[in-house]
Design an enzyme around this catalytic site. Structure first.
Site, PDB file in Angstrom:
ATOM      1  CG  ASP A 290      -2.187   0.878   0.916  1.00  0.00           C
ATOM      2  OD1 ASP A 290      -2.090   1.768   0.058  1.00  0.00           O
ATOM      3  OD2 ASP A 290      -3.240   0.677   1.557  1.00  0.00           O
TER       4      ASP A 290
HETATM    5  C1  BGC Z   1      -5.041   3.199   0.067  1.00  0.00           C
HETATM    6  C2  BGC Z   1      -5.157   2.175  -1.032  1.00  0.00           C
HETATM    7  C3  BGC Z   1      -4.968   2.825  -2.375  1.00  0.00           C
HETATM    8  C4  BGC Z   1      -3.634   3.526  -2.402  1.00  0.00           C
HETATM    9  C5  BGC Z   1      -3.317   4.151  -3.744  1.00  0.00           C
HETATM   10  C6  BGC Z   1      -3.806   4.062  -0.076  1.00  0.00           C
HETATM   11  O1  BGC Z   1      -3.846   5.127   0.786  1.00  0.00           O
HETATM   12  O2  BGC Z   1      -5.034   2.544   1.317  1.00  0.00           O
HETATM   13  O3  BGC Z   1      -6.400   1.541  -0.956  1.00  0.00           O
HETATM   14  O4  BGC Z   1      -5.061   1.861  -3.384  1.00  0.00           O
HETATM   15  O5  BGC Z   1      -3.636   4.526  -1.396  1.00  0.00           O
HETATM   16  O6  BGC Z   1      -4.103   5.245  -4.008  1.00  0.00           O
END
Ligand code: BGC
Length: 769
Positions: A290
């Protein structure tokens, strides 16, 4: 040169051309679609590490702290595994030219974005789509999302989000399919099929990414990013099944979660990323962290420093570092120092290169800007979105058939549309719906106006603005351009309140649209109380007291405290975040052009203090149905306000004639269960037939009920259909904490079929050795 010489030379040239043609064809093929291993053989260590890195497409401080080279420069010098957060098609092509034209090996970039429920045409949020109990609808919607995203140059979506959520305080419940592993698995499968299709090379599909692996929904106290403590049996039986279903459906990538799972951060958790994903499930794709999660291993107190973070994430099995720059900064040194071998690096890079090849990126690295508008504006996408709204809303209450309303102007002459979300547009898309290039949104107010035309007078009153008490981290973020409602003085709020009550007095019927703005139910949007915030409860009570029939439409991402409304308001329709066509789809349902058939994918709480609340809990020594049992709380019933699986229709259904094919069967055998569903009302509608089981004894206590089959069927008034379910080893097994393995046990089982998780129609069978 004489004419004869020319002729001879020409002949010779032709012979050369004919002889060399197959070689050239092969050579050009090899150039356009290389083999991943050939590429690897040519790559320097730095180029490999670049493939293991996802660069931020918009500048971030986190990245800058690690890497002093601009992301574009990295792409130019070494290439890049992926770039994220670029949603503008022109920008995507520009970045791609850098990698393809200017980097040494010309390896294209994989562009990733959160296309969670649409890119241009925004569908209802995932929790709403799950409420449709219609995997085909979900698959179709995600295939539209894939077409639009791919046309815009996004080849990779960070979806489906398949986290099981049993605590509505957690703001991200909205992004998933609710509390149940069986429904969650069905939705996971449908989404992967919709996104990826059968052939990723086709210009209409994108690579899916199941997330957040795993256990994110069990955050302590419902606080986003907080630790999850999940025993192994709950992991296997509850939290992992939707991920497993996504893997079985061929999902090409996975995203590791942010939080600590049983004290080991998911992004550095070898049990999750290696033992479960690779060993137990034979996952062949790649894992991305993530955002910034590799570097966050230090913040968690798990890694000593950047070196250690890169080492721990990489050796746990994490292929790609999302935007933290930690792999870029430290991984090559780790190899040089011998902590990580080149073979390990190659093994991690390989699935990334293979994915790019599968996606056809080497042949078609660029998006066709000429084709884009035609794909984005396809009229059938809008129709699918409107149908999705109609099929996903959940009718929670409908006293004296208040709904559907009459649109002809004969029974009602005027309707007051009231509430801080009644004219909302961007908020109807939920947070991620705002990340791409969303179409104009039809507000609920506009949808009602479109529906009734001049036959019914429509008056709008906003009521007081609603706001978060603590601002969202996403407020002002150019990626999801969403705003809070403006601050009001006490005087302004009071006037707005009074105007709303006055408007309700002037109308025959009131439609109140209450709930949460998009930033209230999203990432970093947990709350301690699930009340209708910002004076909405008070407004609802004041409007109801004015005496006109009230229809409450909820726009929100999770169950809210509506116990008062459930007793005092005529009708309640859960719309969730319904997307681009929200207003039209809701109006279709309110005025009876569509019959609601959505059912809850979560147990609806009476009060926040009940969470976590879920139907598939174990039976205690003092169960609710035991004589003398009162309640586990002395101030409230233990049961939910509305059970999991619940939803009303404008017609009614009966369930009869439950048959189990055998009273006794051998462990390993499959049984058939059938039930008759009849539309007992006077109009066509959809029933969702649900099958639940309970294993009465065994090597572990088993949940009071577990969903093991469902089918949504359309039935004309008076029509009857027999629904068939299969209960095989897959449905009857569970991961036994006593045996530390999957088990189907020779025991007595109950079966129920009906419209929700409290279904009464009962059967039973026994499994024998
Ligand atoms: C979120 C993810 C997301 C990623 C990219 C993160 O803050 O937890 O779900 O895919 O950002 O945008």
């Amino acid at each position: 040169m004489s004419f004869g010489t020319v002729q001879r030379t020409m002949r010779l040239r032709w012979i050369v051309v004919i002889l060399l043609a197959p070689v050239c064809v092969l050579a050009s093929f090899a150039q356009t679609r290389p083999s991943a291993r050939d590429l690897l053989a040519q790559m320097t260590l730095e180029e490999k590490v670049a493939q293991l890195s996802q660069l931020p497409g918009i500048p971030t401080d986190d990245f800058k702290e690690q890497v002093d080279t601009a992301p574009e420069e990295i792409a130019r010098k070494y290439g890049a595994g992926s770039v994220l957060w670029v949603s503008d098609p022109k920008e995507i092509n520009r970045w791609q030219h850098i990698a393809v034209d200017e980097s040494r090996l010309h390896i294209p970039i994989l562009f990733g974005l959160d296309v969670i429920h649409g890119y241009h045409t925004i569908f209802p949020a995932p929790i709403a789509m799950a409420s449709s109990w219609d995997p085909k609808l979900v698959e179709g919607a995600q295939s539209v999302a894939a077409q639009e995203a791919r046309a815009a140059g996004i080849q990779w979506t960070f979806a489906p989000m398949v986290d099981i959520a049993r605590d509505a305080r957690w703001g991200r419940m909205v992004e998933g399919a609710g509390e149940d592993p069986y429904l969650g698995a069905a939705m996971a499968r449908a989404q992967v099929l919709g996104f990826q299709g059968k052939d990723l090379t086709s210009p209409d599909h994108v690579l899916a990414c199941m997330k957040h692996f795993a256990g994110y929904g069990a955050a302590d106290g419902g606080r986003d990013y907080d630790s999850s403590y999940i025993p192994e049996e709950a992991m296997w039986n509850v939290y992992l099944p939707p991920f497993k279903a996504a893997v079985d459906a061929g999902v090409g990538s996975a995203m590791s979660a942010y939080m600590d799972l049983n004290d080991v951060p998911a992004s550095g958790n070898a049990w999750l990323l290696h033992d479960v994903l690779r060993e137990a499930w034979n996952f062949q794709g790649f894992v991305v962290s993530d955002a910034v999660a590799v570097h966050s291993l230090i913040t968690h107190g798990y890694a000593r420093d950047g070196d250690d973070a890169a080492y721990k994430a990489f050796s746990a099995g994490l292929n790609m570092d999302m935007a933290s720059g930690t792999y870029l900064k430290y991984l090559a040194a780790e190899v040089r120092q011998g902590r990580i071998s080149m073979q390990q690096i190659d093994d991690a890079v390989l699935p990334i290169l293979e994915t790019k090849i599968r996606l056809g990126l080497f042949e078609h690295p660029y998006l066709d800007e000429g084709r884009l508008q035609q794909v984005l504006n396809a009229p059938e996408h809008l129709e699918t979105a409107r149908a999705a709204v109609q099929r996903s809303v959940v009718l929670l209450r409908n006293e004296h058939n208040l709904l559907p309303l009459d649109k002809s102007g004969k029974q009602i002459k005027s309707v007051a549309v009231i509430g801080p979300l009644a004219d909302a547009e961007g908020d109807l898309l939920g947070m991620w719906g705002n990340i791409g290039k969303p179409r104009p949104t039809v507000s609920i107010l506009q949808g009602i106006k479109n529906k009734v035309g001049s036959a019914v007078r429509v008056e709008f009153a906003h009521g007081p603005n609603i706001r978060r008490d603590i601002a969202s981290i996403f407020e002002g973020n150019p990626l999801v351009p969403m705003q809070e409602q403006p601050k009001q003085s006490a005087e302004e709020a009071k006037r707005a309140f009074e105007d709303a009550v006055a408007a309700s007095r002037r109308s025959d019927v009131v439609v109140m649209v209450l709930g949460e703005i998009g930033l209230m139910s999203a990432e970093a949007a947990s709350r301690s109380s699930l009340r209708l915030s910002g004076g909405q409860q008070e407004l609802l009570e004041a409007v109801a007291a004015a005496g006109k029939p009230v229809v409450l439409v909820l726009v929100n991402g999770r169950p809210l405290e509506i116990s008062w409304a459930a007793e005092h308001v005529g009708a309640i329709l859960e719309a969730w975040y319904p997307g681009s066509q929200g207003g039209n789809g809701i109006a279709d349902v309110l005025f009876g052009d569509a019959n609601p058939g959505g059912h809850l994918p979560v147990s609806w709480l009476r009060a926040t203090g009940q969470v976590p609340i879920y139907y598939n809990h174990n039976r205690t020594q003092a169960p609710e149905d035991a004589p003398g049992f009162r309640s586990r709380y002395w101030d409230i019933l233990t049961t939910p306000l509305y059970p999991f699986g619940y939803g009303l229709s404008y017609t009614t259904f009966s369930f009869d004639n439950l048959k189990v094919s055998q009273a006794e069967a051998k462990v390993g055998a499959s049984l058939e269960v059938s039930v008759d569903v009849t539309n007992t009302g006077s109009r066509a509608g959809d029933a969702v037939a649900q099958l639940y089981i309970h294993q009465r004894a065994g090597s572990a206590s088993r949940p009071v009920r577990q969903l093991k089959g469902f089918q949504r069927v359309s039935l004309a008034a008076g029509a009857k259909q027999t629904i068939h379910f299969t209960l095989g080893p897959e449905e009857l097994r569970f991961w036994s904490p006593a045996k530390k393995e999957w088990a189907v046990e020779p025991e007595q089982f109950d079966v129920w079929a009906g419209e929700d998780s409290t279904a009464k129609l009962h059967g039973e069978f026994r499994l024998t050795q």
